[in-house]
Design a protein around this motif. Structure first.
Motif, PDB file in Angstrom:
ATOM      1  N   ARG A  47      60.395  19.227 -40.502  1.00 58.53           N
ATOM      2  CA  ARG A  47      60.374  20.147 -41.626  1.00 58.53           C
ATOM      3  C   ARG A  47      59.244  19.724 -42.709  1.00 58.53           C
ATOM      4  O   ARG A  47      58.525  20.681 -43.336  1.00 58.53           O
ATOM      5  N   PHE A  51      56.144  21.957 -43.990  1.00 60.16           N
ATOM      6  CA  PHE A  51      56.027  22.278 -45.253  1.00 60.16           C
ATOM      7  C   PHE A  51      54.516  22.103 -45.702  1.00 60.16           C
ATOM      8  O   PHE A  51      53.727  22.737 -46.380  1.00 60.16           O
ATOM      9  N   SER A  90      52.840  32.098 -50.556  1.00 60.10           N
ATOM     10  CA  SER A  90      53.526  30.740 -50.942  1.00 60.10           C
ATOM     11  C   SER A  90      54.846  31.210 -51.786  1.00 60.10           C
ATOM     12  O   SER A  90      55.830  30.672 -51.558  1.00 60.10           O
ATOM     13  N   ARG A  93      57.538  32.797 -49.708  1.00 63.60           N
ATOM     14  CA  ARG A  93      57.918  31.905 -48.767  1.00 63.60           C
ATOM     15  C   ARG A  93      59.318  30.996 -49.570  1.00 63.60           C
ATOM     16  O   ARG A  93      60.300  30.480 -49.124  1.00 63.60           O
ATOM     17  N   GLU A  94      59.099  30.628 -50.795  1.00 65.06           N
ATOM     18  CA  GLU A  94      59.795  29.893 -51.697  1.00 65.06           C
ATOM     19  C   GLU A  94      61.021  30.718 -52.079  1.00 65.06           C
ATOM     20  O   GLU A  94      62.077  30.044 -51.963  1.00 65.06           O
ATOM     21  N   ALA A  97      63.355  30.869 -48.873  1.00 67.80           N
ATOM     22  CA  ALA A  97      63.937  29.675 -48.759  1.00 67.80           C
ATOM     23  C   ALA A  97      65.070  29.696 -49.816  1.00 67.80           C
ATOM     24  O   ALA A  97      66.248  28.942 -49.317  1.00 67.80           O
ATOM     25  N   ASP A  98      64.968  29.875 -50.871  1.00 64.36           N
ATOM     26  CA  ASP A  98      65.895  29.910 -52.100  1.00 64.36           C
ATOM     27  C   ASP A  98      67.072  30.683 -51.586  1.00 64.36           C
ATOM     28  O   ASP A  98      68.549  30.304 -51.843  1.00 64.36           O
ATOM     29  N   ARG A 101      66.804  32.208 -46.154  1.00 62.91           N
ATOM     30  CA  ARG A 101      66.197  32.781 -45.235  1.00 62.91           C
ATOM     31  C   ARG A 101      64.868  32.416 -44.722  1.00 62.91           C
ATOM     32  O   ARG A 101      64.179  33.277 -44.513  1.00 62.91           O
ATOM     33  N   ARG A 102      64.558  31.029 -44.847  1.00 60.75           N
ATOM     34  CA  ARG A 102      63.408  30.472 -44.356  1.00 60.75           C
ATOM     35  C   ARG A 102      62.635  31.042 -43.228  1.00 60.75           C
ATOM     36  O   ARG A 102      61.639  31.095 -43.092  1.00 60.75           O
ATOM     37  N   ASP A 103      63.518  31.032 -42.325  1.00 57.03           N
ATOM     38  CA  ASP A 103      63.176  31.548 -41.134  1.00 57.03           C
ATOM     39  C   ASP A 103      62.664  32.773 -40.826  1.00 57.03           C
ATOM     40  O   ASP A 103      61.741  33.150 -39.831  1.00 57.03           O
ATOM     41  N   ARG A 106      58.849  32.282 -41.299  1.00 50.41           N
ATOM     42  CA  ARG A 106      58.122  31.250 -40.597  1.00 50.41           C
ATOM     43  C   ARG A 106      56.776  31.690 -40.034  1.00 50.41           C
ATOM     44  O   ARG A 106      56.622  33.018 -39.715  1.00 50.41           O
TER      45      ARG A 106
END
Length: 133
Positions: A47, A51, A90, A93-94, A97-98, A101-103, A106
Motif C-alpha cells: 500500500r 501511494f 490526486s 484519489r484522496e 479514499a476518504d 472507494r480507493r479501488d 486505482r
C-alpha cells in the motif's frame, strides 16, 4: 530514485545542459518502469508503494514541466494543463479514499500507458530544450 533525480533534471534544464537533464530524466523514467515491473513480478506490492509511486511520478513530471516552462515559454500553457490534471487526479484519489472507494480509482493499464507516453514526451522536450534555436 525518481525523487533523487528530480533536482538534477531541474538543474540540467535551467542550466541548458541537455545531457545532464536527459540522463537524469532517463534514469528516473527507467527506474519508474523497473520498480513497478519488479514489484508485480515478485509480488511484493505494498500500500505504501502504491501511494508513493504516483507521488514520485508527479514530483518528477511537475518539476520537469515547471523547469521547461521557465526556459521555454511555448511550453508554459500545456505544462499548466498537465500539472492541473495531475493535481485534480490526486485530489480525486484522496476524495475517493476518504469515501472508502480507493479501488474505484486505482491505477490501471491506461494510466500506465499515459505515464509511459508522458515520460517519453518529457524526455524529448527536455532534449529539445537544450538545443540552440
Amino acid at each position: 530514485l525518481r525523487v533523487v533525480c528530480t533536482p538534477v533534471v531541474f538543474r540540467g534544464i535551467v542550466a541548458e545542459d541537455a545531457r545532464l537533464a536527459c540522463g537524469a530524466f532517463a534514469v528516473a523514467a527507467v527506474s519508474d518502469a523497473a520498480d513497478g515491473f519488479l514489484a508485480r513480478a515478485w509480488r511484493c506490492e505494498s500500500r505504501l508503494g502504491a501511494f508513493l509511486d504516483p507521488v514520485a511520478d508527479k514530483v518528477l513530471v511537475s518539476t520537469t514541466l515547471i523547469a521547461l516552462a521557465a526556459t521555454t515559454p511555448a511550453v508554459a500553457a500545456p505544462a499548466a494543463v498537465v500539472v492541473a490534471r495531475e493535481v485534480a487526479v490526486s485530489a480525486l484519489r484522496e476524495w475517493m479514499a476518504d469515501l472508502g472507494r480507493r479501488d474505484d480509482v486505482r491505477v490501471g493499464w491506461a494510466g500506465k500507458w499515459k505515464t509511459a507516453t508522458q515520460m517519453a514526451a518529457l524526455f524529448l522536450l527536455t532534449a529539445a530544450a537544450g538545443e540552440p534555436t
